[in-house]
Design an enzyme around this catalytic site. Sequence first.
Site, PDB file in Angstrom:
ATOM      1  CG  ASP A   1       4.434  -0.828  -0.457  1.00  0.00           C
ATOM      2  OD1 ASP A   1       4.112   0.285   0.008  1.00  0.00           O
ATOM      3  OD2 ASP A   1       3.598  -1.654  -0.859  1.00  0.00           O
ATOM      4  CG  ASP A   2       5.656   4.941   1.034  1.00  0.00           C
ATOM      5  OD1 ASP A   2       6.469   5.648   0.427  1.00  0.00           O
ATOM      6  OD2 ASP A   2       4.780   5.403   1.789  1.00  0.00           O
TER       7      ASP A   2
ATOM      8  CE  LYS B   1      -0.626  -1.432  -2.315  1.00  0.00           C
ATOM      9  NZ  LYS B   1      -0.185  -2.070  -1.057  1.00  0.00           N
ATOM     10  CD1 TRP B   2      -3.211   5.510  -8.072  1.00  0.00           C
ATOM     11  CD2 TRP B   2      -1.891   5.620  -9.883  1.00  0.00           C
ATOM     12  NE1 TRP B   2      -3.334   6.773  -8.603  1.00  0.00           N
ATOM     13  CE2 TRP B   2      -2.532   6.866  -9.720  1.00  0.00           C
ATOM     14  CE3 TRP B   2      -1.024   5.449 -10.965  1.00  0.00           C
ATOM     15  CZ2 TRP B   2      -2.326   7.930 -10.606  1.00  0.00           C
ATOM     16  CZ3 TRP B   2      -0.818   6.515 -11.833  1.00  0.00           C
ATOM     17  CH2 TRP B   2      -1.460   7.736 -11.648  1.00  0.00           C
ATOM     18  CG  ASP B   3      -1.640   3.272  -1.463  1.00  0.00           C
ATOM     19  OD1 ASP B   3      -2.860   3.458  -1.261  1.00  0.00           O
ATOM     20  OD2 ASP B   3      -0.926   2.612  -0.687  1.00  0.00           O
ATOM     21  CG  MET B   4      -5.661   8.742  -3.344  1.00  0.00           C
ATOM     22  SD  MET B   4      -7.058   8.958  -2.248  1.00  0.00           S
ATOM     23  CE  MET B   4      -7.787  10.396  -2.971  1.00  0.00           C
ATOM     24  CG  ASN B   5      -1.943   5.455   1.765  1.00  0.00           C
ATOM     25  OD1 ASN B   5      -2.703   4.564   2.105  1.00  0.00           O
ATOM     26  ND2 ASN B   5      -0.781   5.216   1.197  1.00  0.00           N
TER      27      ASN B   5
ATOM     28  CB  CYS C   1      -3.916   0.569  -3.209  1.00  0.00           C
ATOM     29  SG  CYS C   1      -3.781   0.486  -1.406  1.00  0.00           S
TER      30      CYS C   1
ATOM     31  CG  ASP D   1      -3.676  -0.460   3.795  1.00  0.00           C
ATOM     32  OD1 ASP D   1      -3.230  -1.117   2.830  1.00  0.00           O
ATOM     33  OD2 ASP D   1      -3.564   0.778   3.881  1.00  0.00           O
TER      34      ASP D   1
END
Length: 418
Positions: free
Chosen positions: A121-122, A231-235, A283, A305
């Site tokens: 992950d990140d 995993k394509w995130d956008m926070n 995500c 989350d």
Amino acid sequence: CWGINLVYSGNHIGRVEVAPHGMVRVQNGINPFEFEWALAPGQSFDAPESVLTYSHEGLNGMSRNMHAFVKEHIVRGEWKHKERPIVVNNWEATYFQFTEKKILAIAKEGARLGAELFVLDDGWFGKRNSDQSSLGDWWVNKKKLPSGIDGLARKINEMGLKFGLWVEPEMVNPDSDLYRAHPDWAMDIPGCAHSEGRNQRILDLCNPEVSEYIIDSMTKVFSSANIAYVKWDMNRIFSDYYSKYLKAQGRPQGETAHRYVMALGRIMRTLTERFPHILFEGCAAGGNRFDLGILCYFPQIWASDNTDAVSRAYIQEGLSYGYPMSTVSAHVSACPNHQTLRVTPLSTRFNVAAFGICGYECNLVDMSRAERSEIKTQIDIYKKWRHTMQFGSFYRQRTGNIHQWTVVDEEAGRAAGL
């Protein structure tokens, strides 16, 4: 029961009105608030498609109609009907503070318990030791990962696990080489203080240079190692809607939101065509952007989350009205839960996560021998029932705070319930 949904990932509105004489009017589409589009003579505009279904069997019947439609006509590519792997994700186990040694230890334990894919992950790129820097700088942090992504992936593959990676390509931190080189690529309103969220800003996808940068940088990342999952995130939320590119082009700012979504679609279409074997998971700060638009490119989405099992029972039940379990990613997480601090039995956490794409997001290394033994049993059970849990017909019933779920595999003639 009527069900309505929209094949769109942008700013939208759903409105139902009942006239004085009982006539019902439904509107579903782009949100008209601050939306405008300049059309020259001879040009056309394609509005998002709306989906409508009816069932005389109430909400359960309506849901099964929607599920069948999504599975057959929305989800695409080679993962359309393929069973999804059991994932181990390191986020809640390590957050940003990890080393290659620590990652390999978690992956090794996951492989021993029966998991099939490890997701880093990140925190693997740039100088990313917190959420304050490096978004946009998509090169590996060799201090954390001296073997690089390729070396780490090979070591994890040798354990019998596939390898996956987290990215957040639509975002940039002001503390990043990308922002220092291209501050004009970030969305912000001239003369106004930026409403910072998670120390990051949104890249202006209306600008073709930005879209090409994302495509090029992600192509380099995805081809740098044997990556089987992304995993394509956008926070963060959209707030400072302003495109300096559109201003320079003489286009109205009311086009910004829709042009962003169209550019995002082009980016995702390009990358999923270049990397058809990768399993992409959407995500957006958890379960936001859970819609039919993103599912046209990414066959599954992270449900929330909030990984607390009691909260997830309501979240996953809510999603079940419009989305099949094969699109809902759900993990067994640490206890006490990191979001709610609730203490929940390991069996309960698995029972909820099993109704979807089951994975694990906890420090398997630090768990007791009894807990690890229970997880191994859970994974064995899920593998035996995976096709039913992911692709069976879903039925729900709830009395008060008691949730009752059943999935039925008509072809195999079997069912599972909770």
